[in-house]
Design a protein around this motif. Structure first.
Motif: not given
Length: 286
Positions: A94-106
């Motif tokens: 879940l930490q990995q998926r969250t980091a990926e989502a945060r990068q997309a928003i960035g």
């Protein structure tokens, strides 16, 4: 995160990522260019030139987002579905998926910063005053709804809201799951207070930047507000945010462990529907 600002481009594009929580995200995505201006009217009376600029930028950025970013969301959804199918919903995953989502928003924030800067530079002093008043109203309303109530009521309301959201993905929650959701809400305590205080702090930082909107320093300051807002967090909110993320991951892991085969099947079907709706958007095929 600020809501319904004249920085509508960020709202529109960031919504595209959050739309996975909508049952009709295909319809919503196609109509973001219509929905965002309506929300702006609640906070800012734009003139014809500003509305034209907003519409042009929305069309451009939504096309960019659909054609260049949504394919990555499909891959992201596939990874989520694979996690569920293989019973590998862990804290690390879940930490990995969250980091990926945060990068997309960035990436979205970086893309729209120049356009947001152009739009905000064109605001009059009267419009900035209108924004200031709207921000004050926003904080008062949220303070009244989320803070000026007994903590026990805050916890109960938060638990009810989360249970309602989760039921859209799992179906009806069982007793053990409902108890776990309530425990999650208790663990967050009075985080509403830190969230609203940080929200007000961000708004004040934007207003300070708006006072210097004709200076060369404006766009770099706006870039920080949009792309690196975590650097402006209050210490109290930073601690609350990390606790909130940790508690959310723990909740999801436990809910999957407590789920029935029927619920897991329902979740897979919902995720598959989200992916199908995204993949069938015309802009992806254009």
């Amino acid at each position: 995160m600020p809501v319904r600002l004249p920085i509508a481009l960020l709202v529109a594009a960031a919504c595209a990522l959050a739309l996975a929580a909508c049952s009709r995200m295909d319809l919503a995505y196609r109509n973001l260019d219509r929905l965002v201006p309506w929300s702006l009217n609640d906070y800012l009376d734009m003139n014809r030139e500003q509305k034209t600029l907003l519409d042009e930028r929305l069309q451009t950025h939504l096309a960019w987002h659909c054609q260049t970013q949504l394919p990555g969301y499909l891959d992201w959804l596939d990874r989520v579905r694979d996690m569920v199918a293989k019973n590998q919903v862990t804290d690390l995953a879940l930490q990995q998926r969250t980091a990926e989502a945060r990068q997309a928003i960035g990436r979205v924030a970086e893309e729209i910063t120049p356009s947001a800067s152009e739009l905000l530079r064109g605001m009059t002093d009267a419009q900035v005053a209108e924004m200031r008043s709207a921000f004050a109203d926003d904080i008062r309303e949220r303070q009244k709804e989320y803070v000026d109530t007994p903590l026990t009521e805050q916890i109960a309301s938060r638990s009810e809201r989360m249970e309602k959201r989760l039921s859209g993905w799992f179906g009806k929650l069982n007793d053990a799951q409902r108890q776990r959701v309530y425990a999650w809400s208790q663990a967050l305590g009075d985080q509403n207070r830190q969230w609203i205080a940080n929200r007000q702090h961000w708004q004040q930082q934007l207003l300070l930047a708006m006072n210097q909107r004709n200076d060369e320093s404006f766009e770099p300051r706006l870039a920080t507000l949009l792309q690196h807002k975590e650097s402006l967090w209050t210490p109290e909110y930073r601690a609350a945010f990390h606790n909130t993320e940790q508690q959310a991951r723990s909740l999801l892991v436990d809910l999957l462990q407590l789920s029935t085969p029927t619920q897991r099947q329902y979740l897979q079907e919902r995720l598959a529907k989200v992916r199908t709706n995204f993949s069938e958007l015309k802009c992806l095929k254009g």
